[in-house]
Motif scaffolding. Sequence first.
Motif, short mmCIF file in Angstrom:
data_model
loop_
_atom_site.label_atom_id
_atom_site.label_comp_id
_atom_site.label_asym_id
_atom_site.label_seq_id
_atom_site.Cartn_x
_atom_site.Cartn_y
_atom_site.Cartn_z
N LEU A 1 -6.66 1.72 -1.28
CA LEU A 1 -6.41 2.98 -1.97
C LEU A 1 -7.69 3.53 -2.59
O LEU A 1 -7.88 4.76 -2.64
N ALA B 1 1.05 3.99 -3.03
CA ALA B 1 0.66 5.36 -2.69
C ALA B 1 1.80 6.33 -3.02
O ALA B 1 1.56 7.41 -3.58
N TRP C 1 -7.50 7.39 -3.59
CA TRP C 1 -6.33 7.45 -4.46
C TRP C 1 -6.55 6.71 -5.79
O TRP C 1 -5.89 6.99 -6.79
N TYR D 1 0.84 -1.21 0.00
CA TYR D 1 0.00 0.00 0.00
C TYR D 1 0.87 1.26 0.00
O TYR D 1 0.66 2.18 -0.80
#
Length: 244
Positions: free
Chosen positions: A81, A44, A86, A40
Amino acid sequence: MSEQQVGTTARGAGLRKAAAPTRAARPPLERPTPLRERVYDAIAEMIITRELKPGEHLVENELALHLGVSRQPVREALQRLQTEGWVDLRPAHGAFVHVPTDEEADQLLAVRTLLESESARLAAKHSTPEQVAQLRALLAVGEEAVAADDQEAMVSANADLHAYVVSMSGNGVLADMIASVDRRVRWYYTPIARTRGKDAWDEHAEIIAAIEEKNARRAATLMRQHTERTRDLHHEQREGSAED
């Protein structure tokens, strides 16, 4: 059992209890970060630095190969996400890097202005010579990044300096609130870091001077103006891109 025997037994138990070794408190055992958490964080960061660009299709197999993991932690990371804004998951099409709207950017950067101007005000009230020296060291790093035209270093140095001002505020709640938007601010700042360039760091120098002087009102005003310029430039670049 006689009273004498009872007394002897109790004293013996007391002696045994007293003789038990005392153990110093140990720090909690460290646990390795779960793989899905590391995946993750990696994805990101790739989004924030624009290695993965807004609107780009995210293919699980490709990401897994790039990160050296299986598809499962990638799938779990993409789901998280998506929850945090995101990534967009589109049925039958897959995952795509979210394209932020003007409204999203405006709202986030407006909140950032409020939080960071307050952090600068508090930093000025509580500043020490040692902290000001650290701010100047962080300023030098940013100026070197501008001189080298290193966009990634500019973004990193900018985040470090702002984070240090926040830490100087002494307000833990404020720090937590700013930390919650920090990654997204970096995402929005990356495309304009070069354009802001030297101007941004000249503004940082003025803010540091106000903090050193313990002029809380001026520090807050300068920080508000500084973050508003970033917000305005972000809108200008978005409008320019739309016209192109």
